[in-house]
Design a protein around this motif. Structure first.
Motif, mmCIF file in Angstrom:
data_model
loop_
_atom_site.group_PDB
_atom_site.id
_atom_site.type_symbol
_atom_site.label_atom_id
_atom_site.label_comp_id
_atom_site.label_asym_id
_atom_site.label_seq_id
_atom_site.Cartn_x
_atom_site.Cartn_y
_atom_site.Cartn_z
ATOM 1 N N GLU A 1 -48.922 19.707 -21.043
ATOM 2 C CA GLU A 1 -50.120 19.334 -21.002
ATOM 3 C C GLU A 1 -51.182 18.740 -22.226
ATOM 4 O OE1 GLU A 1 -51.862 22.439 -18.996
ATOM 5 O OE2 GLU A 1 -50.682 22.381 -17.344
ATOM 6 N N ARG A 2 -50.685 19.109 -23.277
ATOM 7 C CA ARG A 2 -51.679 18.611 -24.585
ATOM 8 C C ARG A 2 -51.231 17.123 -24.805
ATOM 9 N NH1 ARG A 2 -50.910 21.876 -30.192
ATOM 10 N NH2 ARG A 2 -52.837 21.252 -31.190
ATOM 11 N N ASN A 3 -52.363 16.380 -25.024
ATOM 12 C CA ASN A 3 -52.535 15.014 -25.252
ATOM 13 C C ASN A 3 -51.536 14.395 -24.292
ATOM 14 O OD1 ASN A 3 -53.686 15.701 -27.818
ATOM 15 N ND2 ASN A 3 -51.804 16.170 -28.849
ATOM 16 N N ASN A 4 -51.616 14.741 -22.945
ATOM 17 C CA ASN A 4 -50.943 13.942 -21.920
ATOM 18 C C ASN A 4 -51.647 13.573 -21.076
ATOM 19 O OD1 ASN A 4 -49.155 13.431 -19.899
ATOM 20 N ND2 ASN A 4 -48.121 15.489 -19.925
ATOM 21 N N PRO A 5 -52.008 12.127 -20.906
ATOM 22 C CA PRO A 5 -52.951 11.535 -19.965
ATOM 23 C C PRO A 5 -52.423 11.579 -18.258
ATOM 24 C CG PRO A 5 -52.215 9.933 -21.352
ATOM 25 C CD PRO A 5 -51.583 11.145 -21.803
ATOM 26 N N MET A 6 -51.182 11.920 -18.267
ATOM 27 C CA MET A 6 -50.609 12.077 -17.010
ATOM 28 C C MET A 6 -51.019 13.115 -16.359
ATOM 29 S SD MET A 6 -48.654 9.711 -15.318
ATOM 30 C CE MET A 6 -47.944 11.033 -14.240
ATOM 31 N N TRP A 7 -51.285 14.588 -17.234
ATOM 32 C CA TRP A 7 -51.914 15.782 -16.742
ATOM 33 C C TRP A 7 -53.201 15.539 -16.123
ATOM 34 C CZ3 TRP A 7 -55.955 18.146 -19.125
ATOM 35 C CH2 TRP A 7 -56.068 19.566 -18.611
ATOM 36 N N ILE B 1 -50.392 -2.085 -13.982
ATOM 37 C CA ILE B 1 -50.519 -0.700 -14.809
ATOM 38 C C ILE B 1 -51.240 0.323 -13.814
ATOM 39 C CG2 ILE B 1 -50.885 -1.553 -17.228
ATOM 40 C CD1 ILE B 1 -53.999 -0.893 -16.885
ATOM 41 N N THR B 2 -51.531 -0.060 -12.624
ATOM 42 C CA THR B 2 -51.999 0.862 -11.752
ATOM 43 C C THR B 2 -51.012 0.887 -10.344
ATOM 44 O OG1 THR B 2 -53.419 -1.026 -10.631
ATOM 45 C CG2 THR B 2 -54.513 0.538 -12.191
ATOM 46 N N GLU C 1 -47.730 7.215 -12.589
ATOM 47 C CA GLU C 1 -46.956 7.319 -13.869
ATOM 48 C C GLU C 1 -46.844 6.170 -14.776
ATOM 49 O OE1 GLU C 1 -45.527 10.138 -10.971
ATOM 50 O OE2 GLU C 1 -45.756 7.984 -10.731
ATOM 51 N N THR C 2 -46.974 4.855 -14.387
ATOM 52 C CA THR C 2 -47.039 3.840 -15.022
ATOM 53 C C THR C 2 -48.488 3.773 -15.784
ATOM 54 O OG1 THR C 2 -45.881 2.538 -13.317
ATOM 55 C CG2 THR C 2 -47.302 1.290 -14.706
ATOM 56 N N MET C 3 -49.693 4.130 -14.923
ATOM 57 C CA MET C 3 -50.754 4.329 -15.610
ATOM 58 C C MET C 3 -50.784 5.367 -16.825
ATOM 59 S SD MET C 3 -54.002 3.444 -15.956
ATOM 60 C CE MET C 3 -55.357 2.892 -14.988
ATOM 61 N N GLY C 4 -50.140 6.429 -16.540
ATOM 62 C CA GLY C 4 -50.224 7.630 -17.544
ATOM 63 C C GLY C 4 -49.436 6.981 -18.632
ATOM 64 N N ALA C 5 -48.262 6.252 -18.564
ATOM 65 C CA ALA C 5 -47.417 5.518 -19.736
ATOM 66 C C ALA C 5 -48.366 4.683 -20.333
ATOM 67 C CB ALA C 5 -46.099 5.160 -19.290
ATOM 68 N N PHE C 6 -49.012 3.973 -19.650
ATOM 69 C CA PHE C 6 -49.930 2.808 -20.412
ATOM 70 C C PHE C 6 -51.004 3.612 -21.114
ATOM 71 C CE2 PHE C 6 -54.088 0.723 -20.285
ATOM 72 C CZ PHE C 6 -53.775 -0.365 -21.199
#
Length: 69
Positions: A55-61, A7-8, A12-17
C-alpha cells in the motif's frame, strides 16, 4: 478520445497514470501515513521492512478508499 477519457477508463489505468507522476507527497502518501504509520509500532520501516509495503506509495490503494466528504 481525450487524455482524460484514456486515463479514467478504469481504476487500474488511473492508478498506473498517477504512479508515473513524480511527487514527494501525493494524497495517497498522506492517507497511508494517517491510516498505517500513525498506528504502527515499528520504529523504522525502511530498515526493518514495512508490513504494508503493497500500500505504501501506491495510488491504487488510495483510489480504493472511501472518499472524504
Amino acid at each position: 478520445m481525450t487524455n482524460f477519457d484514456r486515463i479514467t477508463v478504469s481504476m487500474e489505468t488511473m492508478g498506473a497514470f498517477l504512479k508515473t507522476i513524480q511527487t514527494p507527497e501525493g494524497p495517497w502518501d498522506k492517507a497511508f501515513q494517517e491510516r498505517r504509520c500513525a498506528v504502527c509500532h515499528l520504529e523504522d520501516c525502511d530498515v526493518c521492512g514495512c508490513p504494508h509495503q503493497d500500500e505504501r506509495n501506491n495510488p491504487m490503494w488510495w483510489l480504493g478508499l472511501e472518499a472524504e466528504k
